[in-house]
Every structure is written in C-alpha cells, then in structure tokens.
Design a protein around this motif. Structure first.
Motif, PDB file in Angstrom:
ATOM      1  N   GLY A 112       0.780  -1.229   0.000  1.00 54.90           N
ATOM      2  CA  GLY A 112       0.000   0.000   0.000  1.00 54.90           C
ATOM      3  C   GLY A 112       0.810   1.275   0.000  1.00 54.90           C
ATOM      4  N   GLY A 113       2.116   1.148   0.124  1.00 56.94           N
ATOM      5  CA  GLY A 113       2.958   2.339   0.112  1.00 56.94           C
ATOM      6  C   GLY A 113       3.004   2.980  -1.269  1.00 56.94           C
ATOM      7  N   GLY A 114       3.643   4.129  -1.334  1.00 59.97           N
ATOM      8  CA  GLY A 114       3.762   4.847  -2.594  1.00 59.97           C
ATOM      9  C   GLY A 114       4.137   6.283  -2.338  1.00 59.97           C
ATOM     10  N   SER A 115       3.960   7.103  -3.361  1.00 59.16           N
ATOM     11  CA  SER A 115       4.260   8.524  -3.265  1.00 59.16           C
ATOM     12  C   SER A 115       2.969   9.312  -3.104  1.00 59.16           C
ATOM     13  N   VAL A 116       2.998  10.287  -2.235  1.00 57.65           N
ATOM     14  CA  VAL A 116       1.820  11.119  -1.992  1.00 57.65           C
ATOM     15  C   VAL A 116       2.284  12.540  -1.693  1.00 57.65           C
ATOM     16  N   GLN A 117       1.454  13.502  -2.064  1.00 59.53           N
ATOM     17  CA  GLN A 117       1.776  14.888  -1.767  1.00 59.53           C
ATOM     18  C   GLN A 117       1.445  15.194  -0.312  1.00 59.53           C
ATOM     19  N   PRO A 118       2.113  16.159   0.270  1.00 58.70           N
ATOM     20  CA  PRO A 118       1.772  16.560   1.641  1.00 58.70           C
ATOM     21  C   PRO A 118       0.285  16.872   1.772  1.00 58.70           C
ATOM     22  N   GLY A 119      -0.298  16.377   2.846  1.00 58.06           N
ATOM     23  CA  GLY A 119      -1.729  16.535   3.061  1.00 58.06           C
ATOM     24  C   GLY A 119      -2.564  15.399   2.505  1.00 58.06           C
ATOM     25  N   GLY A 120      -1.930  14.531   1.724  1.00 55.12           N
ATOM     26  CA  GLY A 120      -2.645  13.417   1.116  1.00 55.12           C
ATOM     27  C   GLY A 120      -2.808  12.245   2.057  1.00 55.12           C
TER      28      GLY A 120
END
Length: 128
Positions: free
Chosen positions: A8-16
């Motif tokens: 379930g990990g990955g890249s996300v923007q702050p606040g996501g």
C-alpha cells in the motif's frame, strides 16, 4: 511459520492519504497485539501505532490524530490509514507483533514475538 507482507505504500503529496495493509499468515493473528513501525532516512526506528488483541490502540505523538491503526481478524490483516501526511512521514513502514523489548535504532534489529523475523516493509514517500 509467521509471515507478514506489507503493501500500500507509494508517493503522496503533503496533506494526502494512504492506506497501508499487512497480510499476516502462519499464526493465530487474532490473539496477538500488532504494531506499525517506521524507519525514516537516517532516522531511528519509531513505533508509530499499536493495537491490542481487543482493539485498544495507542499512537506516537508524531502521528496522533492523523493516523489510524485497525485490524480485520477475519482477514488476518492489519491496516494503517495515513491522513494529513507530512514530508517527515517519509519512511519504510513495517508491521510486526511487538514484545516489551526496547525498539532498536534499526527496526529489523528489534526482537518481536517471532524473534528476528521482519517483513520486507513498504516505502512511503511524502513530497511535493
């Protein structure tokens, strides 16, 4: 023997938001307390959230109010809902069944219920 598979990990923007999963097998998941740990770059291991067999939870101050740990005993799966993410949440996230042992600087050197066994972890990157 016990097996833990994080995903379930990955890249996300702050606040996501992200939802991590930990699929457990090889042991009676429902009777064990479980926890999420994380290892940030050049940072010591941190125990971020734990959940007892009865569903009671605890959180580190760094994630309290933003992350939610939960479990589905029927599916032998542990979850970590991550909301309002921050760049400092960037880390490899691991699940395990904790003991009273002191958390070591490296998560994978911290003894758990299953001895020195750790899963492969899942990378979370919070960046704009």
């Amino acid at each position: 023997q016990a097996r833990l598979v994080e995903s379930g990990g990955g890249s996300v923007q702050p606040g996501g938001s992200l939802r991590l999963s930990c699929a457990a097998s090889g042991f009676a998941f429902e009777i064990y307390g479980m926890a999420w740990y994380r290892q940030g770059p050049r940072q010591d291991c941190e125990l971020v959230a734990s959940i007892a067999w009865d569903g009671s939870t605890s959180y580190s101050d760094s994630v309290k109010g933003r992350f939610t740990i939960s479990r589905d005993n029927a599916k032998s799966t542990l979850y970590l809902q991550m909301n309002a993410t921050k760049p400092e949440d960037t880390a490899v996230y691991y699940c395990n069944a904790p003991t009273r042992s002191t958390v070591q600087p490296m998560c994978v050197q911290t003894p758990g219920v299953f001895g020195d066994y750790w899963g492969q972890g899942t990378q979370v990157t919070v960046s704009s």
